[in-house]
Design a protein around this motif. Structure first.
Motif, short mmCIF file in Angstrom:
data_model
loop_
_atom_site.label_atom_id
_atom_site.label_comp_id
_atom_site.label_asym_id
_atom_site.label_seq_id
_atom_site.Cartn_x
_atom_site.Cartn_y
_atom_site.Cartn_z
N UNK A 5 1.13 -1.58 -0.25
CA UNK A 5 -0.05 -0.21 0.24
C UNK A 5 0.85 1.21 0.46
N UNK A 6 0.34 2.28 -0.60
CA UNK A 6 0.94 3.65 -0.77
C UNK A 6 1.07 3.84 0.46
N UNK A 7 1.90 4.81 1.71
CA UNK A 7 1.81 4.80 2.44
C UNK A 7 2.04 6.68 2.29
N UNK A 8 1.18 7.45 3.11
CA UNK A 8 1.10 8.68 2.43
C UNK A 8 2.85 9.49 3.17
N UNK A 9 2.11 9.15 4.69
CA UNK A 9 3.87 8.88 5.60
C UNK A 9 4.64 9.20 4.84
N UNK A 15 5.29 -3.11 2.37
CA UNK A 15 4.63 -4.08 2.14
C UNK A 15 3.60 -4.14 3.62
N UNK A 16 2.89 -4.65 3.28
CA UNK A 16 0.96 -4.48 4.97
C UNK A 16 1.86 -5.50 5.68
N UNK A 17 1.52 -5.14 6.39
CA UNK A 17 1.74 -6.24 7.58
C UNK A 17 0.42 -5.35 8.83
N UNK A 18 -0.31 -6.29 9.43
CA UNK A 18 -0.92 -6.12 10.77
C UNK A 18 -0.06 -5.57 11.78
N UNK A 19 -1.12 -5.14 12.69
CA UNK A 19 0.15 -4.08 13.63
C UNK A 19 -0.66 -5.79 14.92
N UNK A 20 -1.59 -6.12 14.65
CA UNK A 20 -2.66 -8.10 14.89
C UNK A 20 -2.32 -8.85 14.26
N UNK A 21 -1.39 -9.94 14.07
CA UNK A 21 -2.03 -10.58 13.64
C UNK A 21 -2.74 -11.79 13.06
N UNK A 360 -1.10 -2.06 -4.62
CA UNK A 360 -1.31 -0.77 -4.34
C UNK A 360 -2.79 -0.83 -4.58
N UNK A 361 -4.23 -1.47 -4.24
CA UNK A 361 -5.29 -1.71 -5.31
C UNK A 361 -5.45 -1.29 -6.37
#
Length: 465
Positions: A5-9, A15-21, A360-361
């Motif tokens: 995903x394109x992170x604006x920050x 690469x997307x990794x959820x904070x909680x699996x 990125x969708x």
């Protein structure tokens, strides 16, 4: 996980990794319900919907929160002009917004909290900011965030924090702030305006504080993804991040996703420019709900999307091709052997579809994969290369991909019982070789907006444009 995903920050793909699996927590800035939303507003919500649907398609649990701003200067002014309450006005337009969401096939968020139901949470966060020196009071009872106390202010928008604030949504200002850059957390009471009695004094919340308080209430002090339009990067999301991280000492959001505007001609669609289209207006011209949805999701979310009759016509034609395929597959009968190459076709389509959305969708190549499949399945139908069982598998496969897209017909799109009865009568007339009755019933159906085609597998129907 292969999703990027394109992170604006960060200003780049990550690469997307959820904070909680296995669990993704998403917050979307929702509507300010002072009037009807227009289709430009809905582009942002459809981007979030596509993201939620794709993550769930990939087997992840998603908690999606979308707030409703039901206290705002425009709501106050609108209620005053109509001689009604802010509660009545905001609820009327909240219900209209929810109805438009359903029309566009947007899944219902897990939570849609209203700002006025979360005043205690806002007050608690403001008190924390007062206690730790990030906020201060003014003589009129207002409370402001002290930008000078937060050196990282402006990182999201890549701003120089020493610069002047421009484009602020709140007053520019009627309040005696210490610094012109500071923003309101709490607005002191004014005559003829709604006010809440709280432990930090009477008044009402500023715009930015509500999203921090509500997102943290439902998703925790740190969560995965925050979505919204590019116009929210500054000041809204910049202020959200500052007050949230100053209040908790933790990273607020892992990934910021921002979509570009919908355009009418060469201009952004906006109420201020007067070039808006509402969902009801478009549907009232005979455009189907699914065609409108497809038109609004058909380009990558970070690209401006041109909206008009041409894009709606293209989307309507695409929906017709999808519907025609599903009708043909449902009617298809061939007791010959299964097509041994069909599984490979499905596997290749799925791989292309998922690779596009993982990137990125990237919706355009994902849609292209679906419509390439439609073209190939139509070719195999014409060649009688499929078995009856294959046709059923093809329907199931298309509908599986449509869990993400939500553009295929649903049970609600099926024929009304009276029209279905006329189709059954016509099928019986043809079976009895009563051609006069068959032709008469075809004409009756045509008058009711149903076009009928006779094929070797029986009659097919579609709604006339």
């Amino acid at each position: 996980m292969t999703i990027k995903l394109h992170d604006t920050m960060a200003g780049e793909l990550r690469g997307f990794v959820p904070l909680e699996p296995g669990h993704v927590r998403i917050y979307s800035c929702g509507p300010t319900v002072y009037g009807p939303a227009h289709v430009g507003n809905f582009r942002s919500f459809l981007v979030a919907d596509l993201l939620v649907r794709y993550l769930r398609y990939q087997g992840l649990r998603v908690t999606w929160v979308m707030n409703v701003t039901d206290i705002d200067d425009r709501i106050i002014n609108g209620a005053r002009a109509e001689g009604t309450t802010i509660g009545e006005l905001s609820e009327r337009y909240r219900q209209l917004f929810v109805s438009d969401m359903r029309q566009l096939g947007i899944v219902t968020p897990n939570f849609m909290p209203k700002a006025t139901d979360n005043i205690p949470q806002m007050v608690a966060l403001i008190q924390t900011l007062l206690d730790n020196g990030h906020a201060y009071r003014t003589e009129d009872g207002s409370i402001f965030f002290r930008i000078a106390s937060w050196p990282e202010y402006g990182r999201l928008a890549r701003l120089d924090p020493e610069g002047m604030r421009v484009g602020e949504r709140v007053e520019a200002d009627d309040y005696a702030k210490d610094d012109v850059r500071d923003f309101a957390l709490w607005k002191g009471p004014k005559p003829d305006e709604p006010s809440w009695e709280t432990s930090i004094g009477p008044g009402r919340p500023g715009w930015h504080i509500e999203c921090s308080a509500m997102s943290m209430r439902y998703l925790g002090q740190s969560f995965d993804i925050h979505t919204g339009g590019v116009d929210l990067i500054f000041p809204h999301h910049t202020d959200e991040m500052a007050q949230s991280e100053a209040g908790t000492g933790k990273r607020f959001v892992a990934y910021w996703l921002h979509n570009a505007f919908l355009q009418m001609g060469s201009q952004k669609m906006s109420k201020s420019l007067g070039n808006i289209e509402r969902v009801g207006d478009v549907l009232g011209r005979g455009v189907s709900q699914r065609a409108l949805r497809l038109a609004l999701i058909s380009a990558h979310y970070r690209m401006s999307l041109s909206f008009g009759e041409d894009s709606l016509q293209a989307a309507s034609s695409a929906i017709d091709r999808l519907d025609a395929l599903l009708v043909a597959l449902a009617a298809y009968r061939n007791e010959g052997p299964d097509d041994a190459t069909l599984p490979a076709l499905f596997d290749g389509t799925r791989a292309t579809f998922e690779a596009a959305l993982d990137d990125d969708l990237n919706i355009s190549p994902a849609l292209a994969a679906l419509f390439d499949l439609i073209r190939e399945l139509n070719r195999r139908i014409d060649a009688r290369a499929l078995s009856t069982a294959d046709a059923g598998r093809a329907v199931d496969f298309v509908r599986d991909l449509d869990r993400v897209l939500a553009i295929a017909p649903t049970a609600e799109d099926s024929l009304e019982p009276e029209l279905a009865k006329l189709l059954d009568e016509r099928a019986s007339a043809r079976a009895a070789k009563d051609w006069a009755a068959s032709d008469r019933l075809r004409n009756v159906l045509a008058e009711r907006g149903i076009q009928v085609e006779d094929t070797r597998d029986g009659q097919r129907w579609r709604r006339a444009e």
